[in-house]
Design an enzyme around this catalytic site. Structure first.
Site, PDB file in Angstrom:
ATOM      1  N   LYS A  43      41.317  49.174  39.445  1.00 37.85           N
ATOM      2  CA  LYS A  43      39.854  49.261  39.361  1.00 37.85           C
ATOM      3  C   LYS A  43      39.226  50.083  40.485  1.00 37.85           C
ATOM      4  CE  LYS A  43      38.181  47.855  36.345  1.00 37.85           C
ATOM      5  NZ  LYS A  43      38.050  47.841  34.873  1.00 37.85           N
TER       6      LYS A  43
HETATM    7  N1  PMP Z   1      44.481  44.003  35.022  1.00 35.40           N
HETATM    8  C1  PMP Z   1      43.670  43.535  35.983  1.00 35.40           C
HETATM    9  C2  PMP Z   1      44.260  42.655  37.039  1.00 35.40           C
HETATM   10  C3  PMP Z   1      42.307  43.864  35.989  1.00 35.40           C
HETATM   11  O1  PMP Z   1      41.504  43.386  36.959  1.00 35.40           O
HETATM   12  C4  PMP Z   1      41.804  44.682  34.959  1.00 35.40           C
HETATM   13  C5  PMP Z   1      40.350  45.057  34.960  1.00 35.40           C
HETATM   14  N2  PMP Z   1      39.492  44.168  34.337  1.00 35.40           N
HETATM   15  C6  PMP Z   1      42.668  45.121  33.946  1.00 35.40           C
HETATM   16  C7  PMP Z   1      44.003  44.781  34.029  1.00 35.40           C
HETATM   17  C8  PMP Z   1      42.194  45.897  32.741  1.00 35.40           C
HETATM   18  O2  PMP Z   1      41.728  47.166  32.985  1.00 35.40           O
HETATM   19  P1  PMP Z   1      40.552  47.782  32.102  1.00 35.40           P
HETATM   20  O3  PMP Z   1      39.287  47.125  32.568  1.00 35.40           O
HETATM   21  O4  PMP Z   1      40.589  49.236  32.402  1.00 35.40           O
HETATM   22  O5  PMP Z   1      40.803  47.471  30.665  1.00 35.40           O
END
Ligand code: PMP
Length: 334
Positions: A44
């Site tokens: 992120k």
């Molecule tokens: N894994 C973790 C630990 C996250 O914090 C996030 C973000 N919400 C994600 C995966 C998923 O990423 P995205 O928001 O790009 O779908």
């Protein structure tokens, strides 16, 4: 000597790690993009930088302005880190069930923290809706203005993955990537990487790995948003289609139980020295499922979203796992 700085030099450009055991298990080459090596410790950081830079370019963020976001933690950590460098303040609205390690990290970075009880998305007190209300209020009060980062719908989220994560994967695999799979929180990673890879090779297979309790698997298999079961993973799994995922086609999807995902994390730590969190376990299980679907000899990439140290009190705590009727290896109990 080059004068490397945190911004813009160190966010992204993460290594692509060969995951030996799951590769041997499937006869495919499975790689994990080491996003836990970003300075804020997760994938992120890219989103945070992308959203803040887009707001600056649109003239929405003034120096000294406030950024408000609803986040299970990682986006908040990335936003606060980038905000500290660029001279903004962050107000982070997080659910009370976010891991204590992420909350501590947010406090350490100096975020203004608002913890709200965990609630379904349909509840107006859900942390995302609360963040929107807080942002509207702060926009009126703050001398330098306030913005809502709105990572679920903000196109700058998937754009940064289209511009950086996807091209990095293409380059690191020398264009040999056959399949990419990951789970979805906002969908920014999946949408952006899928777009970038498909632009370079129309035949790359894109997959979704969905945790229990999320409605996306049923959405991609019949069009209905329905969920079953639950998961202890954080940051992934949604009961709605985020704006960043709208219009994305997936070639393959699977639903992954925590029971199946956790052993991958424990083995990776014990045998390959790689420490990752729960969503990476779902991603690795998804990569194994996609490898089985495509057959031996293919190259598959997934995301190692954040580090296991962010969940020491949960994922690596036998008492917690036992309470949730989840498996843990013998070495952890000793
Ligand atoms: N894994 C973790 C630990 C996250 O914090 C996030 C973000 N919400 C994600 C995966 C998923 O990423 P995205 O928001 O790009 O779908």
């Amino acid at each position: 000597m080059p004068k490397q700085r945190l911004l813009p030099d160190v966010i992204g450009h993460t290594p692509l790690l060969y995951l030996r055991e799951v590769s041997e298990l499937t006869g495919c080459d499975i790689y994990g993009k080491a996003e836990f090596m970003n300075p804020g410790g997760s994938v992120k950081d890219r989103t945070a930088l992308g959203i803040i830079q887009a707001a600056e370019q649109a003239g929405e963020l003034q120096p000294g302005g406030v950024i408000v976001e609803g986040t299970a933690g990682n986006t908040g950590i990335g936003l606060t880190l980038v905000a500290n460098v660029l001279g903004y303040e962050c107000v982070i609205v997080a659910p009370q069930n976010a891991s204590q390690e992420k909350i501590q990290q947010l406090e350490m970075l100096g975020a203004e923290l608002l913890l709200v009880p965990a609630a379904p998305y349909t509840d107006p007190h859900h942390y995302i809706h609360t963040a929107e209300r807080v942002a509207t209020g702060r926009a009126r009060e703050e001398e330098h203005g306030a913005i809502w980062a709105r990572q679920f719908d903000n196109p700058a989220n998937q754009q940064v993955h289209f511009d950086t994560t996807g091209p990095e994967i293409w380059k690191q695999t020398e264009g040999k990537v056959d399949g990419f799979i990951c789970s979805v929180g906002t969908g920014g990673t999946l949408a952006g990487v899928a777009g970038a890879l498909r632009e370079r090779n129309r035949d790359v297979k894109i997959g979704l790995a969905d945790p229990m309790g999320s409605a996306l698997y049923s959405y991609f298999n019949g069009g209905e948003l329905k969920s079953e079961g639950e998961s202890i993973t954080e940051g992934i799994g949604v009961s709605f289609v985020p704006g960043n995922l709208a219009g994305v086609d997936v070639d393959f999807s699977c639903r992954v139980d925590d029971d199946d995902a956790l052993p991958y994390i424990f083995d990776l730590l014990k045998h390959e020295g790689i420490s990752v969190g729960g969503s990476s376990g779902i991603n690795i299980a998804g990569a194994v499922a996609l490898a089985r679907e495509l057959g031996p000899g293919h190259t598959i990439v997934t995301i190692l979203s954040d580090s296991g140290s962010r969940y020491q009190s949960k994922l690596f705590n036998p008492e917690f796992l036992w309470k949730h009727k989840l498996p843990y290896p013998e070495w952890m109990a000793n």
